[in-house]
Every structure is written in structure tokens, then in C-alpha cells.
Scaffold this motif. Structure first.
Motif, PDB file in Angstrom:
ATOM      1  N   ASP A 295       0.808  -1.220   0.000  1.00  0.00           N
ATOM      2  CA  ASP A 295       0.000   0.000   0.000  1.00  0.00           C
ATOM      3  C   ASP A 295       0.841   1.270   0.000  1.00  0.00           C
ATOM      4  O   ASP A 295       0.346   2.338  -0.343  1.00  0.00           O
TER       5      ASP A 295
ATOM      6  N   SER B 154      -3.458   3.395 -12.545  1.00  0.00           N
ATOM      7  CA  SER B 154      -3.988   4.102 -13.709  1.00  0.00           C
ATOM      8  C   SER B 154      -3.123   3.750 -14.911  1.00  0.00           C
ATOM      9  O   SER B 154      -1.908   3.643 -14.809  1.00  0.00           O
TER      10      SER B 154
ATOM     11  N   ASN C 219      -3.851   2.148  -6.062  1.00  0.00           N
ATOM     12  CA  ASN C 219      -4.702   2.568  -7.167  1.00  0.00           C
ATOM     13  C   ASN C 219      -3.864   2.641  -8.434  1.00  0.00           C
ATOM     14  O   ASN C 219      -2.864   3.347  -8.483  1.00  0.00           O
TER      15      ASN C 219
END
Length: 71
Positions: free
Chosen positions: A31, A59, A57
Motif C-alpha cells: 500500500d 492508472s 490505485n
């Protein structure tokens, strides 16, 4: 997701999934991992994708297609 406790801190580990086919790649992130312009290769679909990762996350960076030279 795998939770690891080390030095009193809790870290979450996760496999990065291929954005093309959705299968697991050979890359695992925590994380607190930050990746920028990382070339992610999928061994199943044989595709390479440029990604950014921050706080688990992901992208996908779209690269423009190569243009042919005109004379």
C-alpha cells in the motif's frame, strides 16, 4: 489481499492485475508502493502496458500510436 505486520506497521500486499486481460501479473505491490511510468508485462496475453500506481490505485497511461512518416 494479504496483510503483513512488520515493525508494528500494517502493510497490505496485492498482485497487480493486467488491465488488458485481468489476470495476475508477476508484480506484487504494497500500500505504500509508488510506481510512475512502469512498464507492466502480462505473461498470459503478452501485452506491455505503461502504468502509474499510488496507494494501491492503478492508472493506465495511454501512449499515442506511432505515425508513419509522410514525404
Amino acid at each position: 489481499m494479504i496483510v503483513v505486520v512488520r515493525d508494528g506497521n500494517v502493510y497490505k500486499n496485492e498482485w497487480i492485475l493486467c488491465p488488458v486481460c485481468g489476470n495476475k501479473t508477476r508484480v506484487k505491490i504494497r500500500d505504500d508502493t509508488v510506481l510512475k511510468n512502469f512498464p507492466l508485462f502480462c505473461p498470459k496475453c503478452k501485452q506491455e502496458t505503461i502504468i502509474n500506481v499510488k496507494q494501491l490505485n492503478m492508472s493506465v497511461i495511454k501512449e499515442p500510436d506511432a505515425k508513419t512518416q509522410s514525404r
